[in-house]
Design a protein around this motif. Structure first.
Motif, mmCIF file in Angstrom:
data_model
loop_
_atom_site.group_PDB
_atom_site.id
_atom_site.type_symbol
_atom_site.label_atom_id
_atom_site.label_comp_id
_atom_site.label_asym_id
_atom_site.label_seq_id
_atom_site.Cartn_x
_atom_site.Cartn_y
_atom_site.Cartn_z
ATOM 1 N N HIS A 43 11.966 -29.534 -31.443
ATOM 2 C CA HIS A 43 13.391 -29.683 -31.765
ATOM 3 C C HIS A 43 13.611 -30.765 -32.826
ATOM 4 C CE1 HIS A 43 17.717 -29.340 -30.974
ATOM 5 N NE2 HIS A 43 17.754 -30.657 -31.088
ATOM 6 N N ASN A 145 15.803 -33.808 -21.760
ATOM 7 C CA ASN A 145 16.844 -32.772 -21.670
ATOM 8 C C ASN A 145 18.144 -33.234 -22.307
ATOM 9 O OD1 ASN A 145 15.449 -30.675 -20.399
ATOM 10 N ND2 ASN A 145 15.872 -31.463 -18.360
ATOM 11 N N LEU A 146 18.558 -34.449 -21.998
ATOM 12 C CA LEU A 146 19.799 -34.993 -22.536
ATOM 13 C C LEU A 146 19.724 -35.137 -24.057
ATOM 14 C CD1 LEU A 146 22.600 -36.029 -21.746
ATOM 15 C CD2 LEU A 146 21.595 -38.302 -21.501
ATOM 16 N N GLU A 149 20.048 -31.662 -25.527
ATOM 17 C CA GLU A 149 21.436 -31.199 -25.361
ATOM 18 C C GLU A 149 22.379 -31.867 -26.355
ATOM 19 O OE1 GLU A 149 23.383 -31.534 -21.490
ATOM 20 O OE2 GLU A 149 21.570 -30.696 -20.587
ATOM 21 N N ASP A 150 22.246 -33.197 -26.482
ATOM 22 C CA ASP A 150 23.128 -33.968 -27.349
ATOM 23 C C ASP A 150 22.689 -33.990 -28.803
ATOM 24 O OD1 ASP A 150 24.608 -34.526 -25.087
ATOM 25 O OD2 ASP A 150 23.805 -36.561 -24.839
ATOM 26 N N ASN A 151 21.492 -33.452 -29.052
ATOM 27 C CA ASN A 151 20.893 -33.454 -30.376
ATOM 28 C C ASN A 151 20.748 -34.877 -30.939
ATOM 29 O OD1 ASN A 151 19.600 -31.998 -32.407
ATOM 30 N ND2 ASN A 151 21.443 -32.013 -33.679
#
Length: 156
Positions: A43, A145-146, A149-151
């Motif tokens: 990512h 994960n956070l 999610e928050d990029n």
């Protein structure tokens, strides 16, 4: 310029499919932490990450590997000299920041081999960042994960 390194995992694809042949490193490690770390790398660092294996060393995600069961505590683990050579040959010494996602043994290994490679080449040592250090495994997965999610990368 940053390079992200994650540790390999004990659980591998061959645990589920023992007859599977050589497999790209990004697909070989199937444990929850390994999968999450690889997802993080892909990512935030899709073109600048490695998986550190006690058998193979610094793996490119597409590099095919075969089943093994070795840790850095085992005498047959890849020697530091070979890891230092990989850091130099793969041009990993050109990164000024190294983000390591992995346990203590892997963090120490990364710090040591990058330091030695820099000394050999007369370069400044890269900044080593271990953003998950001190967290339990469940907390580490939650942080990853956070971040996804928050990029927002955890190492920012």
């Amino acid at each position: 310029m940053a390079l992200c390194i994650v540790s390999c995992g004990r659980q591998k694809i061959w645990d589920k499919d023992p007859y599977r042949g050589p497999t790209p490193a990004r697909e070989a490690y199937i444990g929850p932490f390994s999968k999450k770390c690889i997802e993080y790398e892909e990512h935030f660092y899709p073109h600048s990450y490695r998986i550190l294996s006690a058998r193979y060393g610094f793996l490119r995600p597409e590099q095919e590997i075969e089943n093994y069961n070795i840790t850095f505590r085992d005498p047959e683990a890849i020697p530091n000299g070979d890891l230092i050579n990989q850091v130099i040959e793969q041009g990993l010494v050109n990164y000024d920041q190294i983000i390591i996602l992995g346990g203590l043994l892997y963090r120490e290994k990364v710090r040591d081999v990058f330091s030695q490679a820099a000394i050999i080449l007369g370069l400044q040592e890269p900044q080593i960042i271990a953003p998950l250090e001190g967290l339990r495994i469940g907390q580490q997965i939650q942080r990853i994960n956070l971040a996804i999610e928050d990029n927002i990368p955890i190492d920012a």
